[in-house]
Design a protein around this motif. Sequence first.
Motif, short mmCIF file in Angstrom:
data_model
loop_
_atom_site.label_atom_id
_atom_site.label_comp_id
_atom_site.label_asym_id
_atom_site.label_seq_id
_atom_site.Cartn_x
_atom_site.Cartn_y
_atom_site.Cartn_z
N THR A 1 105.69 58.43 29.18
CA THR A 1 105.94 57.51 28.63
C THR A 1 104.44 56.82 28.13
O THR A 1 104.14 55.56 28.98
CB THR A 1 107.62 56.98 28.58
N VAL A 2 104.61 56.13 27.04
CA VAL A 2 103.70 54.61 26.60
C VAL A 2 103.73 54.29 25.75
O VAL A 2 104.33 55.07 24.45
CB VAL A 2 102.48 55.25 27.05
N ASP A 3 103.92 53.11 24.96
CA ASP A 3 103.84 52.82 23.49
C ASP A 3 102.48 52.65 23.07
O ASP A 3 101.50 52.01 23.45
CB ASP A 3 104.30 51.84 23.11
N ASP B 1 101.06 49.10 21.92
CA ASP B 1 99.94 47.81 23.35
C ASP B 1 98.59 48.25 23.52
O ASP B 1 97.98 49.06 23.06
CB ASP B 1 100.88 48.22 24.83
N PRO B 2 98.40 47.04 23.37
CA PRO B 2 97.15 46.70 23.83
C PRO B 2 95.73 47.63 24.13
O PRO B 2 95.01 48.60 24.66
CB PRO B 2 96.32 45.50 24.16
N ASP B 3 97.01 48.81 25.76
CA ASP B 3 96.18 49.33 26.25
C ASP B 3 97.00 50.33 26.76
O ASP B 3 96.77 51.46 27.60
CB ASP B 3 96.39 49.18 28.05
N GLY B 4 97.42 50.70 25.54
CA GLY B 4 98.51 52.15 25.59
C GLY B 4 97.37 53.04 24.90
O GLY B 4 97.88 54.17 25.89
N PHE C 1 97.47 56.21 28.31
CA PHE C 1 97.33 58.13 28.24
C PHE C 1 96.90 58.13 28.50
O PHE C 1 96.15 59.66 29.14
CB PHE C 1 98.02 58.13 25.91
N VAL C 2 94.96 58.57 27.77
CA VAL C 2 93.85 58.66 28.03
C VAL C 2 93.89 58.98 29.63
O VAL C 2 92.94 60.48 30.56
CB VAL C 2 92.93 58.90 27.46
N SER C 3 93.66 57.58 30.39
CA SER C 3 93.62 57.81 31.81
C SER C 3 94.86 58.58 32.20
O SER C 3 94.78 59.32 33.57
CB SER C 3 93.94 56.65 32.49
N GLY C 4 96.52 59.13 31.60
CA GLY C 4 97.01 59.88 32.27
C GLY C 4 96.77 61.15 31.95
O GLY C 4 96.84 62.07 33.08
N ALA C 5 96.28 61.80 31.22
CA ALA C 5 95.66 62.97 30.90
C ALA C 5 94.52 63.72 31.37
O ALA C 5 94.80 64.35 32.38
CB ALA C 5 95.23 63.02 29.90
N THR D 1 91.48 54.91 18.16
CA THR D 1 91.08 53.98 18.92
C THR D 1 91.37 55.79 20.44
O THR D 1 90.82 56.36 21.09
CB THR D 1 92.38 53.44 19.82
N THR D 2 92.32 56.30 19.81
CA THR D 2 92.86 58.19 19.86
C THR D 2 91.37 58.44 19.65
O THR D 2 90.80 59.44 21.10
CB THR D 2 93.80 58.73 19.83
N ALA D 3 90.98 58.58 18.70
CA ALA D 3 89.65 59.69 18.46
C ALA D 3 88.09 59.19 19.21
O ALA D 3 87.65 59.89 19.94
CB ALA D 3 89.73 59.44 16.84
N TYR D 4 88.63 58.25 19.18
CA TYR D 4 87.64 57.27 20.16
C TYR D 4 87.36 57.48 21.30
O TYR D 4 86.57 58.26 22.19
CB TYR D 4 87.52 55.56 20.02
N ALA D 5 88.24 57.88 22.34
CA ALA D 5 88.33 57.94 23.81
C ALA D 5 88.33 59.19 23.98
O ALA D 5 87.92 60.50 24.92
CB ALA D 5 89.99 58.02 24.12
N ALA D 6 88.66 60.47 22.71
CA ALA D 6 89.19 61.51 22.66
C ALA D 6 87.19 62.33 22.44
O ALA D 6 86.40 63.08 23.89
CB ALA D 6 89.37 61.93 21.85
#
Length: 260
Positions: free
Chosen positions: A78-80, A83-86, A90-94, A136-141
């Motif tokens: 679970t994560v929002d 949030d600035p670090d959300g 999530f990516v760290s958890g993955a 930001t998810t695309a950036y991390a991916a």
Amino acid sequence: MSDLADPPAKNLSDAHTAQPALTGRKAIVTGGTTGIGRAIAVLLASEAVDVFVCGRDEQHLNDGLERIREVGKGGGMTVDLADPDGVDRFVSGAKDYFGDFDIAIINAAIPAKGLTTMTADELRYAIATDFTAYLTTAYAAADVMKDHGDIVFIGSVAAHLLGAGGSVYAGMKAGVAGFAEAVRKELAPKGIKVCNVEPAKTGADFQYPDFSAEKQAEEIRKETMLRAEDIAVGVHYVLTQPRRAVVQQVVIAPRARGDE
């Protein structure tokens, strides 16, 4: 007994292009606990993709993971993402769950209305969820994938309808569509494919409270609303094309609805 000779063997060499198997791939799915995201995660898991999903509600997460694990492998948290670090969490958890991944389904979104019908806080939260978290998810991916992978945005036909009652939502989805087109060109030379899938009205928790479960079921029966599984099948098509081919955009609409 027939005197006819057996028909010649069929040469099917050019009847179909080779479809890469999804077996063994690893996928993150934002908003993968309900609706479209859940349907995508379940379908990918059934194709032997290990999936890692996120959502904001613990009960939805547990329910989603139970279904995913009935057909394959999966984890989540679970994560929002607003949030600035959300996204980072999530990516760290993955990565803790399965290491690097090569599929990113960027889907988590919330409803948004017209500019003058939202409070300033609602506006900021919607932008953080429906637009900033997409980028930001695309950036991390892209950072994780390096030189091989697929990024799939779940956008919306609202990007083209541009209705006054949903000006904020339409504006963000138009922004996602523009970003997807540009970043596809940026990442293509690196070996990463990008697609924007744009569903029309689809049955999901997202539609509450405007469309109750009963009303959604009735519209789906009349084929004026899509099922989440319809979108999942579209994503599956995108992901099973040969590496030389990129499906840039997919628009999926109900057959019997003429205004979308």
